[in-house]
Scaffold this active site. Structure first.
Site, PDB file in Angstrom:
ATOM      1  CD  GLU A 303      -6.627   9.721  36.555  1.00  0.00           C
ATOM      2  OE1 GLU A 303      -7.025  10.261  37.434  1.00  0.00           O
ATOM      3  OE2 GLU A 303      -6.929  10.377  35.328  1.00  0.00           O
ATOM      4  CG  ASP A 377     -12.186  13.082  34.040  1.00  0.00           C
ATOM      5  OD1 ASP A 377     -13.037  12.825  35.197  1.00  0.00           O
ATOM      6  OD2 ASP A 377     -11.026  13.139  34.367  1.00  0.00           O
ATOM      7  CD  GLU A 405     -10.700  17.817  37.006  1.00  0.00           C
ATOM      8  OE1 GLU A 405     -11.602  16.888  37.684  1.00  0.00           O
ATOM      9  OE2 GLU A 405      -9.674  17.354  36.376  1.00  0.00           O
TER      10      GLU A 405
END
Ligand code: GCV
Length: 712
Positions: A303, A377, A405
């Site tokens: 990322e 993820d 998240e």
């Protein structure tokens, strides 16, 4: 008359349930209501003694005295010497012959530095271990027994942590924002450190020690090299000093390009001698301030983060360079395996294995590879990461995400222990049946001594630490499972509820029932039957299955669900991406055939036609409808059950949870309506008329924007 008034006032105060804002977490130490138990406890703790002169022993004495005052209403002086009336004695085996006589050599070897032993019979209680830290852990264990109203007159406890590193990773930035943080700003007040020591640091360390957490990475894995400058290292040193007596080691995230940014070097190539010297000098500088510094945690070539691949070197080259720098100080490097690249057209699910499996055996002995629980993820449900069981020569550390998240952030009540356990109990079949993920990470499968589990922290400076009052349970669960992954979700919920709220049997039974169902409920209204990563992009708040316009293909939800006129789901079998080929054949078997695939993962591994028949007899489309509606309806049930608890707990936390459940219900319906309306554009099938129909259009859901959603 005046005296009478004061007395009346006192009585009134005592009869009101005390106001609680959640700051005390599970360490509230409220009076024990059961009179006979209280009497029993009092007999066990006459003239309590905690031996030892270290700061840790002093902390244990203080904890015991605060706890006993709260629990029993009597004030206890905790002695540091044994006297004739002492019936409660805690200390290391070396501190007293009374204690050393209680345990065998074999037991002492077995418990290591952190394990503890508690032995009690009527009128006698002994807590011991090899170190003051072990004794502190033993005292917290004993206090848990009191807090949860258990019998303590006959105890024979030997408790040894299954994992050496029990860690929290804070994704905290130096400006105090927290990446994926939903509980306010970072608790690290960098600006006022090193002079100002916030009481929070001490309370944080204490809470962690109470559940066995012994390591913390202070900074975001998307790292800022400024943390490695002398001014910031002074601040880090202060935190390390606070944490040390609680048994907590500090780690820092290392930005791979730091030699360029801070050292003004031309390169950060790990094979460059000057770069190596820079890191060696930096490590020496850190250890001169923090002699027990844990080491570095690194996110590299993922990322957008810099890394060794920028210089055509491997992850092992990068990790080993840092490992060499910290090795003389007994430090370690935790190198993350969360890697994928936009330029790489291979299924994102497969990229970490492709990069890391060839490196097995190439890492230095003080390197651990930290692997997320699943290959995508931190989804509401993922199959275990195929790296578990695929790198026998490398110690693998588990990375869970405690901050929610992708699981409703701080507005949804989701108890994560069942998720953690589902992963830990998964069988990799790496060495035949029973090769669970837990056995990979505890080192027993492949004979490793470096072992660990970490959780991405859900902690911020909100008064209750975690935003949602119920999210404290996830911090608690991470610690308890890192200590012993065999503890059941039921036990964890039970302990936590009793300590955090009340020992009232009806309250515990009913609220525990809610907790244990929350994760499945959320999967149903968010990502049923294997759907994943269909959250809105960027902040990941709410649904966004239609998003398809982002530069990187794997950042678009359409990449993951692949809905079309034929069906829905990602074909990861041999006829598709063949990510399934990265699992051992026996593990693969549970998923590879669409007609026998465990339906929890159906759309994870298969592109199923809309009319594919599920075990329920429903078609895939009707099953999706059923799941989304059942999930949202179950939130109504959560609220109904919760409302029954009003008289059992304090008003503030009761109301906070009630309001959040209203939000959760609205969000569950939002998920349900938005996803079904969107997928319906492909399935072309109706939402059966017996279901309440969505009251808004798909365009409405698509138009929603949350520019200030937290954590982004
Ligand atoms: C710290 C996900 C999150 C990122 C996070 C990343 C990681 O992609 O959305 O915020 O970055 O995981 O684990 O490195």
């Amino acid at each position: 008359m005046k005296r009478l008034n004061v007395l009346l006032l006192l009585l009134l105060c005592c009869s009101i349930v005390r106001a609680e804002n959640g700051y005390d977490l599970w360490l509230r130490y409220v009076p024990i209501k059961n009179k006979s138990l209280l009497l029993e406890y009092k007999k066990q703790i006459v003239s309590p003694v905690v031996l030892g002169t270290s700061a840790t022993a002093a902390i244990a004495r203080k904890e015991l005295s605060v706890a006993l005052l709260g629990l029993t209403g009597s004030s206890y002086l905790i002695n540091s010497n044994i006297n004739t009336s002492s019936v409660f004695i805690a200390g290391t085996v070396k501190s007293s012959a009374v204690l050393s006589a209680l345990v065998t050599k074999e037991e002492l070897n077995r418990i290591g530095n952190e394990g503890f032993i508690i032995k009690a019979k009527p009128g006698k209680t002994f807590i011991t271990g090899n170190t003051d830290l072990a004794v502190l852990y033993g005292i917290f264990h004993y206090l848990r027994l009191l807090q949860t109203n258990q019998k303590v007159i006959n105890l024979n406890v030997i408790s040894i942590p299954k994992l050496k590193l029990r860690m929290l990773n804070h994704w905290d930035n130096l400006n105090r924002t927290v990446e994926r943080g939903y509980a306010g700003f970072s608790i690290w007040d960098w600006h006022r450190l090193p002079t100002f020591i916030d009481q929070r640091y001490i309370d944080y360390a204490r809470a962690n020690a109470s559940i066995g957490i012994n390591a913390v990475a202070l900074t975001n894995v998307n790292a800022n090299s400024i943390i490695l400058t002398p001014a910031y290292l002074e601040k880090v040193k202060k935190l390390a000093d606070v944490f040390r007596p609680y048994g907590i080691k500090v780690f820092l995230t290392a930005r791979f390009s730091s030699p360029i940014e801070l050292g003004r070097l031309k390169t950060a190539d790990p094979l460059d001698a000057i770069v190596q010297q820079w890191w060696t000098a930096k490590a020496n500088e850190i250890y001169s301030l923090i002699p027990d510094f844990g080491g570095f945690l690194v996110k590299a070539n993922s990322e957008g983060q810099p890394g060794p691949q920028d210089y055509k070197r491997t992850h092992a080259d990068g990790a080993n360079m840092l490992a060499n720098a910290v090795a003389p100080h007994k430090g370690i490097v935790i190198w993350r395996a969360f890697v994928y690249a936009a330029e790489n057209p291979v299924d994102r699910h497969m990229q970490a294995n492709d990069d890391f499996v060839p490196l097995d055996g190439k890492f230095n002995s003080n390197v651990m590879v930290q692997v997320k629980n699943g290959a995508i993820d931190f989804m509401p449900r993922e199959p275990f990461h195929p790296l578990f069981g695929a790198m026998p020569k490398t110690p693998l550390m588990m990375e869970f995400q405690v901050t929610q998240e992708y699981l409703g952030q701080a507005t949804n009540w989701v108890f994560l222990a069942p998720l953690f356990k589902e992963v830990l109990d998964s069988d990799t079949y790496a060495k035949g049946k029973g090769s669970t993920v837990a056995k990979v990470i505890d080192g027993s499968l492949d004979d490793h001594t470096l072992t660990g589990m970490t959780g991405v922290a859900n902690i911020g400076n909100d008064i209750n630490w975690t935003g949602h009052p119920m999210a404290q349970a996830n911090w608690y669960a991470l610690g308890r499972l890192a200590w012993d992954y065999n503890i059941t979700s039921d036990t964890i919920a039970d302990e936590w509820l009793r300590m955090t709220f009340s020992n009232d049997a009806a309250f515990v039974k009913s609220t525990k029932q809610i907790m244990l169902r929350t994760r499945e409920i959320m999967v149903d209204y968010m990502n049923p039957i294997g759907l994943h990563h269909i959250m809105a992009t960027g902040h990941h708040y709410g649904p966004g299955p239609w998003v398809s316009n982002l530069n990187r293909p794997e950042w678009n939800p359409v990449y993951y669900h692949k809905a079309d006129s034929v069906g829905i789901g990602f074909n990861r079998t041999a006829s598709g991406s063949n990510a399934i080929g990265q699992y051992h054949p026996e593990a693969r078997k549970q998923w590879e055939n669409i007609s026998t695939c465990n339906e929890k993962y159906l759309l994870w591994f298969h592109h199923a036609s809309w009319n594919h028949k599920m075990k329920s007899g429903r078609s895939v489309w009707n099953e999706l409808v059923y799941r989304y509606y059942t999930g949202a309806d179950s939130v109504k049930w959560m609220k109904q059950e919760w409302l029954k608890q009003q008289s059992k707990i304090d008003a503030q936390r009761f109301n906070d949870v009630s309001m959040l459940l209203d939000t959760q219900l609205e969000e569950a319906k939002w998920w349900r309506n938005a996803c079904l309306l969107y997928f319906q554009t492909f399935s072309k099938q109706p939402i059966p008329s017996n279901y309440e129909q969505p009251d808004k259009t798909l365009d409405y859901y698509k138009s929603l924007r949350f520019p200030f959603a937290p954590g982004n």
